[in-house]
Motif scaffolding. Structure first.
Motif, PDB file in Angstrom:
ATOM      1  N   ILE A 172     -45.677 -24.235 -20.404  1.00 27.10           N
ATOM      2  CA  ILE A 172     -45.961 -25.628 -20.646  1.00 27.10           C
ATOM      3  C   ILE A 172     -45.901 -26.382 -19.503  1.00 27.10           C
ATOM      4  CG2 ILE A 172     -45.572 -27.780 -22.031  1.00 27.10           C
ATOM      5  CD1 ILE A 172     -45.001 -26.015 -24.575  1.00 27.10           C
ATOM      6  N   LEU A 173     -44.663 -25.991 -18.848  1.00 31.95           N
ATOM      7  CA  LEU A 173     -44.138 -26.899 -17.809  1.00 31.95           C
ATOM      8  C   LEU A 173     -45.136 -26.251 -16.523  1.00 31.95           C
ATOM      9  CD1 LEU A 173     -40.288 -26.644 -17.882  1.00 31.95           C
ATOM     10  CD2 LEU A 173     -41.597 -28.655 -18.454  1.00 31.95           C
ATOM     11  N   PHE A 174     -45.528 -24.930 -16.394  1.00 26.99           N
ATOM     12  CA  PHE A 174     -46.313 -24.700 -15.558  1.00 26.99           C
ATOM     13  C   PHE A 174     -47.686 -25.357 -15.482  1.00 26.99           C
ATOM     14  CE2 PHE A 174     -49.733 -21.366 -14.467  1.00 26.99           C
ATOM     15  CZ  PHE A 174     -49.449 -21.276 -12.883  1.00 26.99           C
ATOM     16  N   ALA A 175     -48.286 -25.501 -16.639  1.00 33.51           N
ATOM     17  CA  ALA A 175     -49.594 -26.261 -16.842  1.00 33.51           C
ATOM     18  C   ALA A 175     -49.561 -27.921 -16.636  1.00 33.51           C
ATOM     19  CB  ALA A 175     -49.950 -26.225 -18.420  1.00 33.51           C
ATOM     20  N   VAL A 176     -48.258 -28.346 -16.830  1.00 38.64           N
ATOM     21  CA  VAL A 176     -47.952 -29.678 -16.319  1.00 38.64           C
ATOM     22  C   VAL A 176     -47.732 -29.734 -14.702  1.00 38.64           C
ATOM     23  CG1 VAL A 176     -46.182 -31.454 -16.288  1.00 38.64           C
ATOM     24  CG2 VAL A 176     -46.835 -30.393 -18.412  1.00 38.64           C
TER      25      VAL A 176
ATOM     26  N   VAL B 285     -39.727 -32.328  -9.319  1.00 40.81           N
ATOM     27  CA  VAL B 285     -38.937 -32.650 -10.417  1.00 40.81           C
ATOM     28  C   VAL B 285     -39.315 -31.771 -11.504  1.00 40.81           C
ATOM     29  CG1 VAL B 285     -38.513 -34.217 -12.339  1.00 40.81           C
ATOM     30  CG2 VAL B 285     -38.623 -35.122 -10.065  1.00 40.81           C
ATOM     31  N   THR B 286     -40.614 -31.266 -11.726  1.00 35.69           N
ATOM     32  CA  THR B 286     -41.154 -30.157 -12.549  1.00 35.69           C
ATOM     33  C   THR B 286     -40.341 -28.758 -12.222  1.00 35.69           C
ATOM     34  OG1 THR B 286     -43.003 -31.473 -13.138  1.00 35.69           O
ATOM     35  CG2 THR B 286     -42.873 -29.042 -13.731  1.00 35.69           C
ATOM     36  N   LEU B 287     -40.532 -28.504 -10.921  1.00 35.22           N
ATOM     37  CA  LEU B 287     -39.982 -27.335 -10.339  1.00 35.22           C
ATOM     38  C   LEU B 287     -38.397 -27.334 -10.654  1.00 35.22           C
ATOM     39  CD1 LEU B 287     -41.325 -27.196  -6.652  1.00 35.22           C
ATOM     40  CD2 LEU B 287     -41.484 -25.558  -8.372  1.00 35.22           C
ATOM     41  N   THR B 288     -37.800 -28.240 -10.669  1.00 31.16           N
ATOM     42  CA  THR B 288     -36.354 -28.415 -10.974  1.00 31.16           C
ATOM     43  C   THR B 288     -36.351 -28.014 -12.611  1.00 31.16           C
ATOM     44  OG1 THR B 288     -35.956 -29.802  -9.332  1.00 31.16           O
ATOM     45  CG2 THR B 288     -34.175 -29.534 -10.931  1.00 31.16           C
TER      46      THR B 288
END
Length: 307
Positions: free
Chosen positions: A54-58, A104-107
């Motif tokens: 999900i975070l990857f898609a974001v 931020v998503t990477l973190t």
């Protein structure tokens, strides 16, 4: 003399055209790859219940927005096309939001790997689908703070008549005073300092688990370590992008051509390159996602040739 100057101008225009063409090719390639990965994510239902995917898609969607908007700004800048300041403000708000959303998503993805490896018994609880949705809202809230602060200062200091004027759209346009540049840099570097601390902490903890693990657990932990290292490298490229205005300002004082060359280099290496690492880290290295991607591509080709 006039012939020499016309040749120089023609050579410069040819160089600009080549650079613009190269940027368009890279942007189209990265966008096509991102769109293919996003479609693969939505086609496979098992990805919808996993926090990491999900975070990857974001992040893929954030990178795609940045690629499109930054490319529009580059084209407008090269063509010297002016737009009204209020429209530039809207474009800049969205661009700055998603530029910050990527690190931020990477973190957040690094924290998810930390929980999966170091706290496996609590992973299902802490990284559920519902918490992932909340995490996305938190990511966008945190990412919007720097742009909101900087643009709030601009709104407070700029006159109302300025919004109706036409100008070249650039983030630097919103800096009316020298201290605003330092303020923007301080906020960005504070963010990245905190994110670097989080990533280093996660990496150290994963290394400790890797030393104690054995067999399949050890291999899984080592993959997690390599993923965190790639996240760190990607975050480093995003951090260097914040220092680009300082190197470009110093180059502009020396020579205009040097300034243009450094700005072009910074855009390719520190803006486009981090956006192409996302598919590599999770889209191609992840066995489950890579298998789903391969099956989807094969299905599309088979369907095309059977019709």
């Amino acid at each position: 003399m006039s012939n020499n100057s016309s040749v120089a101008v023609g050579s410069f225009q040819q160089q600009i055209s080549f650079r613009l063409l190269l940027i368009q090719i890279l942007v189209v390639i990265f966008l096509c790859i991102n769109m293919l990965l996003i479609v693969t994510f939505f086609k496979k239902e098992c990805f919808h219940t996993s926090a990491r995917y999900i975070l990857f898609a974001v992040m893929l969607m954030s990178d795609s927005f940045v690629l499109i908007l930054s490319n529009v700004l580059v084209i407008l800048s090269i063509l010297q096309f002016t737009i009204q300041v209020w429209l530039c403000t809207v474009i800049s708000i969205v661009t700055l939001l998603y530029v910050m959303a990527t690190p931020v998503t990477l973190t957040a993805m690094t924290l998810e790997r930390y929980v999966a490896i170091c706290l496996p018994l609590r992973h299902a609880e802490l990284c559920s689908t519902r918490r992932s949705i909340h995490c996305i809202l938190v990511i966008h809230s945190i990412s919007s703070v720097p742009s909101m602060l900087n643009l709030s200062i601009f709104f407070a200091t700029a006159s109302l008549g300025l919004y109706e004027t036409r100008a070249l759209c650039s983030v630097e346009m919103f800096i009316l005073q020298p201290w605003q540049r330092h303020f923007r840099s301080a906020i960005s570097q504070l963010y990245f300092f905190i994110m670097c601390i989080i990533i280093v902490f996660c990496y150290v903890q994963i290394v400790k688990v890797a030393k104690a693990a054995s067999g399949d657990n050890k291999q899984s932990t080592q993959r997690g370590m390599r993923t965190v290292i790639l996240h760190t490298f990607q975050l480093l490229l995003c951090l260097i992008l914040l220092w680009s205005p300082f190197t470009e300002a110093a180059a502009l004082k020396v020579d205009v051509n040097l300034f243009l060359n450094i700005r072009y280099f910074n855009y390719i290496v520190f803006s486009l390159a981090p956006r192409c690492l996302s598919p590599l880290i999770y889209g191609l290295r992840d066995e489950m996602f890579f298998l789903a991607l391969k099956n989807y591509i094969c299905f599309c080709f088979c369907k095309r040739f059977t019709v």
